[in-house]
Design a protein around this motif. Structure first.
Motif, short mmCIF file in Angstrom:
data_model
loop_
_atom_site.label_atom_id
_atom_site.label_comp_id
_atom_site.label_asym_id
_atom_site.label_seq_id
_atom_site.Cartn_x
_atom_site.Cartn_y
_atom_site.Cartn_z
N ASP A 160 0.99 -57.50 115.16
CA ASP A 160 1.02 -56.80 116.47
C ASP A 160 2.20 -55.85 116.84
OD1 ASP A 160 -1.43 -58.42 117.12
OD2 ASP A 160 -0.08 -59.88 117.71
N VAL A 161 3.28 -56.41 116.30
CA VAL A 161 4.60 -55.34 116.33
C VAL A 161 5.19 -55.31 115.06
CG1 VAL A 161 6.56 -55.10 117.56
CG2 VAL A 161 4.67 -56.09 118.85
N PHE A 162 5.66 -54.23 114.54
CA PHE A 162 6.43 -54.31 113.35
C PHE A 162 7.88 -53.60 113.76
CE2 PHE A 162 6.77 -51.83 109.22
CZ PHE A 162 7.74 -52.60 108.63
N HIS A 163 8.75 -54.45 113.19
CA HIS A 163 10.33 -54.10 113.92
C HIS A 163 11.08 -54.11 112.79
CE1 HIS A 163 14.22 -56.00 115.79
NE2 HIS A 163 14.17 -54.68 115.93
N ALA A 164 11.85 -52.97 112.64
CA ALA A 164 12.90 -52.92 111.55
C ALA A 164 14.01 -51.92 112.08
CB ALA A 164 12.09 -52.09 110.11
N THR A 181 5.11 -50.08 116.66
CA THR A 181 6.14 -49.93 115.44
C THR A 181 7.29 -49.56 116.07
OG1 THR A 181 4.28 -49.16 114.00
CG2 THR A 181 6.54 -48.81 113.30
N ILE A 182 8.42 -50.21 115.74
CA ILE A 182 9.85 -50.01 116.32
C ILE A 182 10.82 -49.94 115.30
CG2 ILE A 182 11.44 -50.61 118.23
CD1 ILE A 182 8.92 -52.20 119.52
N ASN A 183 11.54 -48.78 115.16
CA ASN A 183 13.05 -49.08 114.59
C ASN A 183 13.77 -48.92 115.81
OD1 ASN A 183 15.37 -48.24 113.02
ND2 ASN A 183 13.97 -48.33 111.44
N SER A 184 15.01 -49.85 115.87
CA SER A 184 15.72 -50.10 117.19
C SER A 184 17.07 -49.57 116.90
CB SER A 184 15.62 -51.53 117.24
OG SER A 184 16.12 -52.49 116.25
#
Length: 574
Positions: A513-517, A533-536
């Motif tokens: 549901d969420v892709f975090h990198a 989709t999140i690059n933090s």
């Protein structure tokens, strides 16, 4: 522990009527956290008023019950009443009504004033303090920085019967974290040739299953026996890509039976997809065999991909998660002040509902990761770096659930998949009873699945694909490519080190549901087929090495995901 300089102002005409040294409350909070305690605000105020703050703190902790993890105001009063320190308070008696007015009560408008952080200059960066992402890939245009937050205490995890801080309370019975794909302790690879064969065979078998339902697949050896001009399809791993003298594309596909050449004509609509291909990824093609049957002319090309009909799951209550990465404690460029602002904010009413913290690797700067790194280190021993990181982690509210995966700067093996931190490092970072899992892992929080991956392969994707498909300025688009390929590190033999195992732990079997990198130190976010989709970004200012490769980092940002709605808010503390 390094603590940011705090200026406490009780909003009673802007004065400080008690004459308390302005740094004292922050110092008390820091000392309590280092000893493993949370504290009520009134308790901190009473200690700050004592003539000998250190002695009063020691006496209060001596009277604290053995099973208590929070220092309350009554504990401090009991300690002061049994000591001469009570008499030294003079006309500032604890029962004096005028004193109670000046005390920072749970309902007061106390604020922590700090220097305003600056927003990094970037071409496509976030620019609003509360930016919601609902659809599409567009970046927000205005970001105000978070500069104030109510005065709060900072400490370690409290007991299940006392998991709360002022203004926010977490019910431990409602917290839910499940981890899938953790390969820690499961590594069997020895580096032998047979291990590499096993991991690539597993990759092909599992990804080909996702494609065979879309095409009338035939093995490569069966294609060789078909007559010319027949319609045919094949599912294979990309073993070679090259252009012909006429500008067409020759793609060699391999399955478990052999290899077969396919040709994409330059004037075909699908020719643009060739620019997205990486070696070793699994695709399917359909087309027509040549007259002699020796090559397949491609009419359509398919990636494993995320279904466009994917409907993400959501939590059944209002609850949020903070997603961060690349803290890099130990670097001279670590942004300690930004971290303090972030940790302070987590203790405020404004952060109510933020019950989870997911950290996607690179807790510390590490040692010997890149050339001349030792010249930029603030802490030169990697284990001392983890000790320092643990102190910063103690500033986070003790009632939050924390999940951490390693990154390429951490003290685990570099080859992916990376196992979780070993027992010694886990013990060092044990203040919050955090959950440690491998890189990558699928973490399900109250029904919402979050694929956590540090992101080293993004360097490879960005280097290989056109700028419009993947770039450092828009790292989320590079992450879209990994979702499309259903693999977080599809290409072998480049910058990304891959460990041979009997199972390919880098395949995206379940649609998250969420892709975090993280890793690339750039902030980016959007939705790809309904996958948030999140690059933090990071918590480190630009290093000399980053200058040499033209990376201007986005530091001090904290994406906050509402798990009930999957709306995204980006907070800036940099």
């Amino acid at each position: 522990m390094v603590v940011a300089s705090l200026t406490v102002t009780l909003l009673l005409g802007g004065a400080n009527p008690r004459g308390v040294p302005l740094e004292t409350p922050a110092r008390i909070v820091s000392e309590l956290a280092s000893r493993g305690y949370n504290a009520e605000r009134d308790a901190v105020t009473l200690l700050a008023d004592a003539p000998d703050t250190d002695a009063a703190l020691d006496r209060a902790l001596e009277t604290l019950p053995d099973d208590a993890l929070k220092l309350r105001s009554e504990h401090v009063r009991d300690a002061l009443e049994t000591d001469d320190s009570k008499r030294s308070l003079g006309d500032r008696s604890l029962s004096d009504p005028s004193r109670s007015e000046a005390t920072a009560s749970p309902d007061s408008d106390a604020t922590v004033d700090r220097d305003s952080p600056s927003t990094p200059e970037r071409s496509a960066g976030p620019t609003t303090d509360n930016t919601s992402v609902s659809t599409g890939e567009e970046q927000p245009q205005n970001q105000n920085t978070a500069t104030t937050s109510p005065v709060e205490t900072r400490g370690v995890r409290s007991s299940d019967s006392d998991r709360q801080t002022r203004g926010r309370e977490i019910d431990p019975d409602r917290l839910s974290v499940e981890i899938d794909g953790d390969m820690t302790g499961q590594s069997t690879g020895t580096g032998e040739y047979s291990d590499f064969v096993a991991v690539f065979r597993d990759r092909y078998e599992r990804l080909s299953k996702q494609l065979r339902g879309r095409v009338n697949h035939r093995p490569t050896d069966a294609l060789e026996s078909l007559p010319g001009n027949e319609d045919a399809a094949v599912v294979g791993m990309v073993s070679d890509i090259r252009s012909t003298a006429s500008g067409h594309w020759l793609i060699e596909l391999e399955d478990t039976n052999g290899t077969f050449p396919t040709l994409v004509m330059k004037d075909r609509p699908i020719a643009d997809l060739v620019s997205e291909l990486l070696l070793d990824e699994v695709i399917a093609v359909e087309g027509t065999l040549a007259d002699d049957g020796g090559i397949l002319f491609v009419d359509s090309l398919h990636f494993p991909d995320i279904p466009r009909t994917h409907e993400p799951s959501t939590a059944d209550r209002p609850v949020k998660a903070a997603l961060i990465s690349d803290v890099h404690v130990g670097s001279q460029e670590f942004k300690a002040d930004a971290w303090h602002r972030f940790a302070d904010w987590l203790h405020t009413d404004d952060a109510e509902g933020v019950e989870y913290l997911l950290i996607a690797g690179d807790m510390v700067e590490g040692v010997g990761v890149y050339p001349d790194q030792d010249e930029e280190l603030d802490v030169i021993d990697v284990y001392d770096q983890y000790e320092r990181f643990s102190e910063y982690l103690k500033e986070v509210p003790g009632d939050m659930e924390i999940v951490m995966i390693p990154g390429n700067h951490d003290a685990v093996r570099l080859a992916e998949p990376q196992p979780a931190f070993d027992s010694e490092l886990r013990q060092t970072m044990s203040a919050h009873d955090a959950r440690f899992t491998s890189n990558p892992s699928l973490v399900t929080i109250e029904g919402v699945s979050v694929l956590m991956y540090h992101g080293v392969s993004l360097d490879e994707v960005i280097a290989e694909l056109p700028d419009e498909k993947a770039s450092y300025d828009e790292p989320h688009k590079a992450m879209y490519q990994l979702l499309k390929k259903r693999h977080v590190a599809p290409q072998y033999g480049g910058h990304t080190r891959l460990a041979p195992e009997t199972r390919d732990y880098l395949i995206i079997d379940e649609v998250p549901d969420v892709f975090h990198a993280g890793h690339v130190h750039k902030l980016g976010y959007g939705k790809y087929h309904n996958v948030l989709t999140i690059n933090s970004g990071c918590w480190q200012a630009q290093t000399d090495f980053q200058k040499s490769v033209n990376i201007d980092p986005d530091a001090g940002f904290a994406p906050i995901v509402d798990l009930e709605t999957l709306e995204l808010t980006v907070r800036s503390f940099g």
